[in-house]
Design a protein around this motif. Structure first.
Motif, PDB file in Angstrom:
ATOM      1  N   PRO A  91      -8.914   9.185 -22.177  1.00 33.32           N
ATOM      2  CA  PRO A  91     -10.662  10.252 -22.195  1.00 33.32           C
ATOM      3  C   PRO A  91     -11.547   9.702 -21.740  1.00 33.32           C
ATOM      4  O   PRO A  91     -11.715   8.449 -21.408  1.00 33.32           O
ATOM      5  CB  PRO A  91     -10.617  11.051 -23.939  1.00 33.32           C
ATOM      6  N   PHE A  92     -12.456  10.555 -20.477  1.00 31.45           N
ATOM      7  CA  PHE A  92     -13.299  10.130 -19.619  1.00 31.45           C
ATOM      8  C   PHE A  92     -14.960  10.216 -21.201  1.00 31.45           C
ATOM      9  O   PHE A  92     -15.232  11.278 -21.640  1.00 31.45           O
ATOM     10  CB  PHE A  92     -13.705  10.914 -18.559  1.00 31.45           C
ATOM     11  N   GLU A  93     -15.377   8.338 -20.833  1.00 35.19           N
ATOM     12  CA  GLU A  93     -16.173   8.832 -22.084  1.00 35.19           C
ATOM     13  C   GLU A  93     -17.831   8.129 -21.056  1.00 35.19           C
ATOM     14  O   GLU A  93     -17.879   7.323 -20.657  1.00 35.19           O
ATOM     15  CB  GLU A  93     -16.128   8.085 -23.246  1.00 35.19           C
ATOM     16  N   PRO A  94     -18.457   9.253 -20.518  1.00 34.05           N
ATOM     17  CA  PRO A  94     -19.890   9.010 -20.223  1.00 34.05           C
ATOM     18  C   PRO A  94     -20.653   8.145 -20.861  1.00 34.05           C
ATOM     19  O   PRO A  94     -20.580   7.934 -22.264  1.00 34.05           O
ATOM     20  CB  PRO A  94     -20.745  10.233 -18.999  1.00 34.05           C
ATOM     21  N   PRO A  95     -21.275   7.213 -20.443  1.00 32.31           N
ATOM     22  CA  PRO A  95     -22.180   6.343 -21.725  1.00 32.31           C
ATOM     23  C   PRO A  95     -23.811   6.807 -21.615  1.00 32.31           C
ATOM     24  O   PRO A  95     -23.896   8.165 -21.193  1.00 32.31           O
ATOM     25  CB  PRO A  95     -22.446   4.945 -20.620  1.00 32.31           C
ATOM     26  N   PRO A  96     -24.011   7.008 -23.121  1.00 34.25           N
ATOM     27  CA  PRO A  96     -25.088   8.039 -23.088  1.00 34.25           C
ATOM     28  C   PRO A  96     -26.016   7.588 -23.093  1.00 34.25           C
ATOM     29  O   PRO A  96     -26.293   6.202 -22.564  1.00 34.25           O
ATOM     30  CB  PRO A  96     -25.181   7.528 -25.426  1.00 34.25           C
TER      31      PRO A  96
END
Length: 277
Positions: free
Chosen positions: A88-93
């Motif tokens: 899964p692609f998890e963009p940085p906060p």
């Protein structure tokens, strides 16, 4: 970790950013003729937020990584057997700026930070808004003292490195022959109209005031207040009177002055175009 250091650096930078004080007013003025474009833009942003970031199918990201098309953005990497392992692609906060400090209750608002305002045009009240970033601070005044209302006069004070950045801004205006020099007793200033946008607004008349080697002030009038004053001459006269009455309260050499006599207001509303027009 590098990611934590980068995230903190981004937060430190964005916490100090500020929009033009008349940004909300300009958006409202231009909202009708840009409603269709804005509606479409909001729809696109909302769709992107729901679906997530998408990339063209087959785009090579790095050796051993390719994009897998689908409703969710995922990456596939080889596990040595030739099979794809979804990730899964998890963009940085996004960085969260620290809350901006304010000065609390300033009474009439004329003394804030390390400066004091000796003159304001008639009819203005402290807006009950202020911000304090340490080497930069600001407050404003409007007609009714409503902290949620538009500003009429706003003053930013820049000190130390922030003063140097302000001098660089002034020099950039000089280099473009945008604006004009101003003499204010034993101090100097620079008059310019900032933030002239494509929305049809007239911009923000501003006087940059040199208050010694380590302090600059930025005095701004909102386009609404400019219209009320009526003439370019009235705008420049009021800006200069505020600048002449602005003094330091910390004993910094070269930053003190006397407030002008309070009898120079512009009662008439002539028909000349206001500043910035």
């Amino acid at each position: 970790m590098l990611e934590d250091d980068l995230r903190q650096a981004m937060a430190d930078e964005t916490a100090r950013l500020r929009a033009a004080p008349d940004l909300v007013d300009r958006v409202i003025r231009s909202s009708r003729r840009r409603r269709t474009v804005r509606t479409r833009y909001v729809a696109v942003v909302a769709a992107a937020a729901v679906v997530g970031i998408t990339v063209p199918a087959g785009l090579t990201l790095a050796s051993g990584h390719t994009v897998v098309p689908g409703p969710e953005a995922v990456m596939a990497s080889s596990d040595g057997t030739g099979s794809a392992v979804p990730q899964p692609f998890e963009p940085p906060p996004l960085p969260t700026p620290s809350p901006t400090r304010d000065f609390g209750d300033l009474g009439d608002g004329k003394a804030f930070g390390r400066v004091k305002v000796g003159y304001l045009p008639d009819g203005l009240q402290w807006s009950h808004r202020s911000s304090d970033w340490g080497d930069e601070y600001t407050t404003s005044w409007n007609y009714d003292g409503d902290k949620n209302g538009f500003y009429c006069v706003q003053i930013f004070v820049h000190e130390g490195q922030a003063a140097q950045r302000s001098r660089e801004v002034v020099q950039s205006y000089r280099d473009k022959s945008d604006g004009e020099e101003a003499t204010l007793g034993d101090r100097t200033g620079y008059l310019v109209t900032q933030w002239v946008g494509e929305d049809g607004g007239k911009g923000t008349p501003t006087l940059f005031l040199t208050m010694g080697s380590d302090r600059m002030a930025e005095i701004m009038f909102s386009p609404v207040f400019v219209k009320d004053l009526g003439t370019r001459e009235a705008v420049e006269r009021e800006l200069k009177k505020i600048a002449q009455g602005l003094t330091a309260t910390d004993g910094d050499p070269g930053t003190t002055g006397e407030a002008p006599a309070p009898d120079g207001g512009d009662a008439g509303k002539a028909t000349e175009a206001p500043a910035g027009g």
